[in-house]
Design an enzyme around this catalytic site. Sequence first.
Site, PDB file in Angstrom:
ATOM      1  N   LYS A   1      -0.996  -9.307   3.602  1.00 57.79           N
ATOM      2  CA  LYS A   1      -0.261  -8.699   4.731  1.00 57.79           C
ATOM      3  C   LYS A   1      -1.169  -7.732   5.480  1.00 57.79           C
ATOM      4  CE  LYS A   1       3.335  -5.700   4.134  1.00 57.79           C
ATOM      5  NZ  LYS A   1       2.824  -4.495   4.781  1.00 57.79           N
TER       6      LYS A   1
ATOM      7  N   GLU B   1       9.256  -3.257  10.693  1.00 56.83           N
ATOM      8  CA  GLU B   1       9.669  -2.024  10.015  1.00 56.83           C
ATOM      9  C   GLU B   1      10.157  -1.004  11.037  1.00 56.83           C
ATOM     10  OE1 GLU B   1       6.858  -0.586   7.159  1.00 56.83           O
ATOM     11  OE2 GLU B   1       7.887   1.339   6.920  1.00 56.83           O
TER      12      GLU B   1
ATOM     13  N   ASP C   1       0.841  -1.203   0.000  1.00 56.75           N
ATOM     14  CA  ASP C   1       0.000   0.000   0.000  1.00 56.75           C
ATOM     15  C   ASP C   1       0.878   1.256   0.000  1.00 56.75           C
ATOM     16  OD1 ASP C   1       0.848  -0.091   2.614  1.00 56.75           O
ATOM     17  OD2 ASP C   1      -1.143   0.084   3.516  1.00 56.75           O
ATOM     18  N   SER C   2       2.213   1.061  -0.017  1.00 57.76           N
ATOM     19  CA  SER C   2       3.125   2.176  -0.287  1.00 57.76           C
ATOM     20  C   SER C   2       2.793   2.801  -1.642  1.00 57.76           C
ATOM     21  CB  SER C   2       4.585   1.699  -0.263  1.00 57.76           C
ATOM     22  OG  SER C   2       4.731   0.541  -1.074  1.00 57.76           O
TER      23      SER C   2
END
Length: 264
Positions: free
Chosen positions: A112, A181, A45-46
């Site tokens: 994810k 992350e 979704d970046s």
Amino acid sequence: MSKITSSTLLKFKQEGKKFTSLTAYDASFASAFDTEGVDVLLVGDSMGMVLQGHDDTLPVSVEDIAYHTRCVRRGVQRALLISDMPFMSYATPEQAMINAATLMQAGANMVKVEGGHWLLETVTKLTERGIPVCAHLGLTPQSVHVFGGFKIQGRDAENAQRILDEAKALEAAGAQLLVVECIPAPLAKAISESLTIPVIGIGAGADTDGQILVMHDVLGISSGYIPRFSKNFLKQTGDIREAIRAYIDEVKKGVFPGIDHTFS
Ligand code: KIV
């Protein structure tokens, strides 16, 4: 050429072999990354930031991810393909099942989701119904407004312990992969050593089982700004395929991420 599955990644971890992952959003780049040997591709979704030009990932829809998953699917033969569940598409287990099914039918091998304890029931239900789950902890970008910005997570002992506990709970709930992350390298190392499932790091040091980067950062075209933990591999090679090979080579040799790309 054998396809990469969650069992392959587990075997890599057991044998101490590092693996690589990149985001991809279209068939041409996906095919190039796949052919050069990237093991896992993520329709992230970046895309909200690097494709659509938003300040964060929140505007991305299930239909956006499904469209790009269909595009990437056509370019991939070997890599495992993961698709991101976008913001608010898995707020309840029921929503998660419907939206995850859409992404699996678009061609994903796994979905994810970002979050910890609140997601345990969802992870179990998805897995029981045949949808493999990759969990995502640390700086989870869909919570950027709760964090008050894109900030390193797990810096103090209490939060580090919480992230470690959530990682173990997600594994117990059925998650087959975990992304961590922007957390300190020693915490990422502890998580990777505590879990049986493979752990993929981004801004989490060199001691995770695999590494992932956003393709626009690797190719140095993310609006001129490259996060500290990332690296422009195109700069040192001048050729896109060579840049991908350099990324794979440096991860496998343990050269990337180096100290300059790591939070201690
Ligand atoms: O959306 C994305 O690209 C991601 C990676 C940064 C892990 O979630």
